[in-house]
Design a protein around this motif. Structure first.
Motif, PDB file in Angstrom:
ATOM      1  N   ASP A  50       1.940   6.880  -6.659  1.00 25.41           N
ATOM      2  CA  ASP A  50       1.815   5.751  -5.740  1.00 25.41           C
ATOM      3  C   ASP A  50       0.333   5.532  -5.470  1.00 25.41           C
ATOM      4  O   ASP A  50      -0.347   6.411  -4.930  1.00 25.41           O
ATOM      5  CB  ASP A  50       2.551   6.043  -4.436  1.00 25.41           C
ATOM      6  N   PRO A  51      -0.220   4.369  -5.833  1.00 21.98           N
ATOM      7  CA  PRO A  51      -1.658   4.135  -5.670  1.00 21.98           C
ATOM      8  C   PRO A  51      -2.081   3.869  -4.229  1.00 21.98           C
ATOM      9  O   PRO A  51      -3.279   3.704  -3.966  1.00 21.98           O
ATOM     10  CB  PRO A  51      -1.911   2.903  -6.543  1.00 21.98           C
ATOM     11  N   ASP A  52      -1.125   3.834  -3.290  1.00 24.63           N
ATOM     12  CA  ASP A  52      -1.504   3.612  -1.901  1.00 24.63           C
ATOM     13  C   ASP A  52      -2.200   4.841  -1.327  1.00 24.63           C
ATOM     14  O   ASP A  52      -2.433   5.837  -2.032  1.00 24.63           O
ATOM     15  CB  ASP A  52      -0.267   3.237  -1.081  1.00 24.63           C
ATOM     16  N   PHE A  53      -2.503   4.794  -0.040  1.00 26.03           N
ATOM     17  CA  PHE A  53      -3.342   5.817   0.578  1.00 26.03           C
ATOM     18  C   PHE A  53      -2.592   6.464   1.737  1.00 26.03           C
ATOM     19  O   PHE A  53      -1.711   5.850   2.366  1.00 26.03           O
ATOM     20  CB  PHE A  53      -4.643   5.176   1.065  1.00 26.03           C
ATOM     21  N   ASN A  54      -2.961   7.736   2.000  1.00 23.54           N
ATOM     22  CA  ASN A  54      -2.416   8.508   3.122  1.00 23.54           C
ATOM     23  C   ASN A  54      -0.890   8.540   3.082  1.00 23.54           C
ATOM     24  O   ASN A  54      -0.297   8.831   2.053  1.00 23.54           O
ATOM     25  CB  ASN A  54      -2.940   7.965   4.454  1.00 23.54           C
ATOM     26  N   GLU A  55      -0.256   8.218   4.235  1.00 28.50           N
ATOM     27  CA  GLU A  55       1.204   8.343   4.280  1.00 28.50           C
ATOM     28  C   GLU A  55       1.895   7.367   3.354  1.00 28.50           C
ATOM     29  O   GLU A  55       3.055   7.561   2.977  1.00 28.50           O
ATOM     30  CB  GLU A  55       1.714   8.145   5.714  1.00 28.50           C
ATOM     31  N   ASN A  56       1.215   6.312   2.967  1.00 28.50           N
ATOM     32  CA  ASN A  56       1.831   5.343   2.058  1.00 28.50           C
ATOM     33  C   ASN A  56       2.008   5.878   0.643  1.00 28.50           C
ATOM     34  O   ASN A  56       2.720   5.262  -0.156  1.00 28.50           O
ATOM     35  CB  ASN A  56       0.988   4.068   2.007  1.00 28.50           C
ATOM     36  N   GLN A  57       1.360   6.991   0.333  1.00 27.70           N
ATOM     37  CA  GLN A  57       1.482   7.563  -1.013  1.00 27.70           C
ATOM     38  C   GLN A  57       2.270   8.867  -1.028  1.00 27.70           C
ATOM     39  O   GLN A  57       2.482   9.437  -2.094  1.00 27.70           O
ATOM     40  CB  GLN A  57       0.095   7.801  -1.622  1.00 27.70           C
ATOM     41  N   TYR A  58       2.737   9.335   0.127  1.00 26.20           N
ATOM     42  CA  TYR A  58       3.552  10.541   0.172  1.00 26.20           C
ATOM     43  C   TYR A  58       4.968  10.203  -0.285  1.00 26.20           C
ATOM     44  O   TYR A  58       5.648   9.370   0.331  1.00 26.20           O
ATOM     45  CB  TYR A  58       3.572  11.139   1.569  1.00 26.20           C
ATOM     46  N   LEU A  59       5.441  10.853  -1.362  1.00 24.88           N
ATOM     47  CA  LEU A  59       6.718  10.503  -1.992  1.00 24.88           C
ATOM     48  C   LEU A  59       7.784  11.546  -1.697  1.00 24.88           C
ATOM     49  O   LEU A  59       7.488  12.741  -1.558  1.00 24.88           O
ATOM     50  CB  LEU A  59       6.550  10.360  -3.506  1.00 24.88           C
ATOM     51  N   VAL A  60       9.016  11.078  -1.632  1.00 28.42           N
ATOM     52  CA  VAL A  60      10.188  11.937  -1.492  1.00 28.42           C
ATOM     53  C   VAL A  60      11.143  11.589  -2.633  1.00 28.42           C
ATOM     54  O   VAL A  60      11.436  10.415  -2.879  1.00 28.42           O
ATOM     55  CB  VAL A  60      10.881  11.729  -0.131  1.00 28.42           C
ATOM     56  N   TYR A  61      11.627  12.635  -3.347  1.00 27.59           N
ATOM     57  CA  TYR A  61      12.499  12.444  -4.503  1.00 27.59           C
ATOM     58  C   TYR A  61      13.924  12.848  -4.139  1.00 27.59           C
ATOM     59  O   TYR A  61      14.144  13.832  -3.413  1.00 27.59           O
ATOM     60  CB  TYR A  61      12.037  13.288  -5.692  1.00 27.59           C
ATOM     61  N   PHE A  62      14.891  12.129  -4.664  1.00 28.17           N
ATOM     62  CA  PHE A  62      16.292  12.514  -4.504  1.00 28.17           C
ATOM     63  C   PHE A  62      17.105  11.900  -5.634  1.00 28.17           C
ATOM     64  O   PHE A  62      16.700  10.908  -6.258  1.00 28.17           O
ATOM     65  CB  PHE A  62      16.848  12.107  -3.129  1.00 28.17           C
ATOM     66  N   ILE A  63      18.266  12.509  -5.895  1.00 26.24           N
ATOM     67  CA  ILE A  63      19.172  12.062  -6.954  1.00 26.24           C
ATOM     68  C   ILE A  63      20.115  11.019  -6.367  1.00 26.24           C
ATOM     69  O   ILE A  63      20.706  11.225  -5.306  1.00 26.24           O
ATOM     70  CB  ILE A  63      19.966  13.249  -7.535  1.00 26.24           C
ATOM     71  N   VAL A  79       5.643   2.073   5.988  1.00 26.21           N
ATOM     72  CA  VAL A  79       6.484   1.255   6.865  1.00 26.21           C
ATOM     73  C   VAL A  79       6.274  -0.209   6.489  1.00 26.21           C
ATOM     74  O   VAL A  79       5.174  -0.742   6.700  1.00 26.21           O
ATOM     75  CB  VAL A  79       6.135   1.490   8.347  1.00 26.21           C
ATOM     76  N   PRO A  80       7.274  -0.871   5.936  1.00 25.75           N
ATOM     77  CA  PRO A  80       8.570  -0.302   5.512  1.00 25.75           C
ATOM     78  C   PRO A  80       8.414   0.499   4.222  1.00 25.75           C
ATOM     79  O   PRO A  80       7.503   0.235   3.434  1.00 25.75           O
ATOM     80  CB  PRO A  80       9.427  -1.547   5.296  1.00 25.75           C
ATOM     81  N   PRO A  81       9.288   1.483   3.969  1.00 23.31           N
ATOM     82  CA  PRO A  81       9.161   2.304   2.753  1.00 23.31           C
ATOM     83  C   PRO A  81       9.509   1.505   1.502  1.00 23.31           C
ATOM     84  O   PRO A  81      10.377   0.629   1.518  1.00 23.31           O
ATOM     85  CB  PRO A  81      10.148   3.442   2.993  1.00 23.31           C
ATOM     86  N   LEU A  82       8.826   1.832   0.416  1.00 20.28           N
ATOM     87  CA  LEU A  82       9.106   1.226  -0.886  1.00 20.28           C
ATOM     88  C   LEU A  82       9.613   2.308  -1.823  1.00 20.28           C
ATOM     89  O   LEU A  82       9.244   3.487  -1.693  1.00 20.28           O
ATOM     90  CB  LEU A  82       7.859   0.554  -1.457  1.00 20.28           C
ATOM     91  N   SER A  83      10.432   1.923  -2.786  1.00 16.34           N
ATOM     92  CA  SER A  83      11.024   2.914  -3.682  1.00 16.34           C
ATOM     93  C   SER A  83      11.214   2.321  -5.066  1.00 16.34           C
ATOM     94  O   SER A  83      11.202   1.108  -5.265  1.00 16.34           O
ATOM     95  CB  SER A  83      12.371   3.409  -3.138  1.00 16.34           C
ATOM     96  N   SER A  84      11.414   3.200  -6.020  1.00 17.74           N
ATOM     97  CA  SER A  84      11.762   2.836  -7.401  1.00 17.74           C
ATOM     98  C   SER A  84      12.546   3.993  -7.992  1.00 17.74           C
ATOM     99  O   SER A  84      12.484   5.123  -7.491  1.00 17.74           O
ATOM    100  CB  SER A  84      10.505   2.543  -8.231  1.00 17.74           C
ATOM    101  N   ASN A  85      13.307   3.726  -9.051  1.00 17.79           N
ATOM    102  CA  ASN A  85      14.098   4.786  -9.669  1.00 17.79           C
ATOM    103  C   ASN A  85      13.888   4.809 -11.167  1.00 17.79           C
ATOM    104  O   ASN A  85      13.369   3.864 -11.756  1.00 17.79           O
ATOM    105  CB  ASN A  85      15.583   4.650  -9.316  1.00 17.79           C
TER     106      ASN A  85
END
Length: 490
Positions: free
Chosen positions: A164-177, A225-231
């Motif tokens: 994630d090219p964003d910065f600080n908390e905007n680039q912290y990722l969480v993975y799930f199935i 905020v708001p969170p963004l995601s991709s799969n």
């Protein structure tokens, strides 16, 4: 300026005049820049036309030496708008993106019009604040992960990382199935992913003979905020391991691994003694079975086809050949290391039995003499014939009557039901949740070999050996014409 002149005579006389002196300006003062207001930080999504700074310019020289111009040293997404003679606005002229340029150093240059011209500069630093405007990105849109069967539970399969090219908390990722079910089994029971780094683990041991592949999605979500995601799509391919020993299904063995065969001693060359058939549940390469003699009393007497397992005579039996022979055949798969099974065939040769009929003497019958014993025999024979005739008549009458339709009893689990009269594969309902897949393998000297395997596949087979005297008719576990055995495979 005034100038006075006086002579030196008795009567001094004088005179005066006025002289005008003009000072000519020299371009000896540098122009100046004054930053009156400044926004040192703005969001990267700031709209075009936003004023970043108010700038004033000045020069103490006069004439052309005091006339000044203001400009930006390089091509940047900013412009200068003149609000008055010596005041300018620094304005955003294009969209900004912190992920491309996080900070700008804007150099303003002021230059007068003197000869030679003098100039000065002022640097304005503008920092862009991050906005969560970028969704996580996976380096690939499709991951293919090979996994060898019999893996240890909890073993690491692969790592699926996003950026994630964003910065600080905007680039912290969480993975799930992304949850989905496969045959009433949740994906979380099969696989697990580390939510912080995307490491993918297997939760169970996989068996190629039961599960060959899995297809599911992994989602990465940032903390903005708001969170963004991709799969991303993950394809798990289970690789086969040579973990199944060939199972010999023909010749059929009721007990142990010894088979007894009886053949006439007067067989010709090429006579089919037996046909060894082995099946292997592994994949294509590991399931290829070849046959070899492990023990043979005379190599000139028998031949074994290494591919179809047929044992044939290479010559006729002679009086020197023993009547009882012992053949040991090994069925070996193509795995590395190879697995094998053996079968022992006890072969007995017999002579053709010809029943000799002895000559019987003709005894004349005396029809006119009947003893009491003959009378009793005649009465008994007539009674038996009458009872047999009545039984046949009653049976015919019952067969001609139309039976009432009755509800079929549902077959119990693991029961063997009748097959259709066909030598091709068919599917027959065994229970509410299982089917048997029947496959006609080959025709041996004694009959035909049919192997049944449940669908979905379980750990066993039902092997049916149909004698040559019968066709593919209805068979059951209690049928005397069908030999059945269950092989448990682990």
């Amino acid at each position: 300026m005034h100038i006075q002149a006086k002579d030196k005579g008795q009567y001094a006389l004088s005179g005066q005049c006025t002289v005008m002196v003009y000072v000519e300006d020299v371009n000896d003062n540098y122009p100046e820049i004054t930053v009156k207001s400044l926004r040192s930080t703005v969001k990267e999504t700031v709209p075009v036309g936003t004023v970043i700074a108010l700038v004033g310019i000045s020069d103490r020289d006069s004439g052309d030496n005091g006339k000044v111009d203001l400009s930006i040293s390089e091509q940047l997404p900013f412009v200068l708008n003149q609000s008055s003679e010596r005041d300018f606005e620094l304005v955003v002229s294009e969209s900004l993106d912190r992920e491309i340029v996080p900070e700008y150093n804007i150099i303003l240059i002021v230059t007068d019009r003197g000869t030679p011209p003098l100039s000065d500069n002022e640097t304005i630093t503008l920092v862009l604040l991050d906005v969560n405007d970028n969704a996580p990105q996976f380096p690939k849109s499709f991951y293919t992960i090979p996994v060898t069967e019999n893996n240890a539970p909890g073993s690491l399969l692969s790592s699926v990382n996003a950026f994630d090219p964003d910065f600080n908390e905007n680039q912290y990722l969480v993975y799930f199935i992304v949850e989905r079910e496969i045959v009433n089994t949740s994906m979380s029971m099969l696989f697990s992913i580390n939510p912080e780094n995307g490491d993918l683990y297997a939760m169970k041991t996989f068996d190629y003979e039961r599960e060959k592949e899995f297809l599911f999605h992994i989602e990465a979500r940032d903390s903005g905020v708001p969170p963004l995601s991709s799969n991303v799509t993950v394809h798990i391919i289970i690789l086969d391991q040579n973990d199944n020993t060939p199972v010999i299904v023909s010749p059929w063995r009721a007990h142990g691994s010894v088979v007894e065969e009886v053949i006439p001693r007067s067989t010709d060359k090429g006579y089919l003694i037996a046909k060894v058939i082995a099946i292997d549940s592994d994949s294509v390469q590991n399931s290829r079975v070849t046959y070899q003699f492990l023990q043979i009393p005379d190599a000139t007497l028998f031949s074994l086809d290494q591919y179809n397992g047929e044992i044939r005579t290479m010559r006729m039996f002679s009086y020197r050949d023993p009547r009882h022979l012992r053949l040991v055949v090994i069925a070996k798969d193509n795995g590395d290391p190879a697995l094998s099974s053996t079968v022992t065939i006890k072969l007995s040769t017999v002579e053709n039995v010809v029943k000799a009929f002895s000559e019987t003497s003709e005894v004349p019958l005396e029809y006119d003499i009947f003893s009491d014993l003959n009378l009793y025999l005649l009465i008994g024979l007539g009674s038996v014939s009458f009872l047999l005739l009545m039984t046949i008549l009653v049976t015919i009458v019952l067969k001609c009557q139309k039976p009432k339709p009755t509800k079929a009893t549902p077959p119990c689990r693991n029961s063997v039901v009748s097959q259709r009269s066909s030598t091709v594969a068919d599917s027959t309902l065994v229970s509410n949740d299982a089917y048997w897949y029947s496959l006609f393998l080959a025709e041996t000297r004694k009959g035909k070999v049919v192997v049944r395997q449940p669908i979905p596949k379980s750990g066993g087979y039902i092997v049916s050996s149909i004698p040559r005297s019968t066709g593919l008719t209805e068979t059951s576990e209690s049928a005397a014409s069908t030999l059945q055995v269950r092989y448990q495979l682990f």
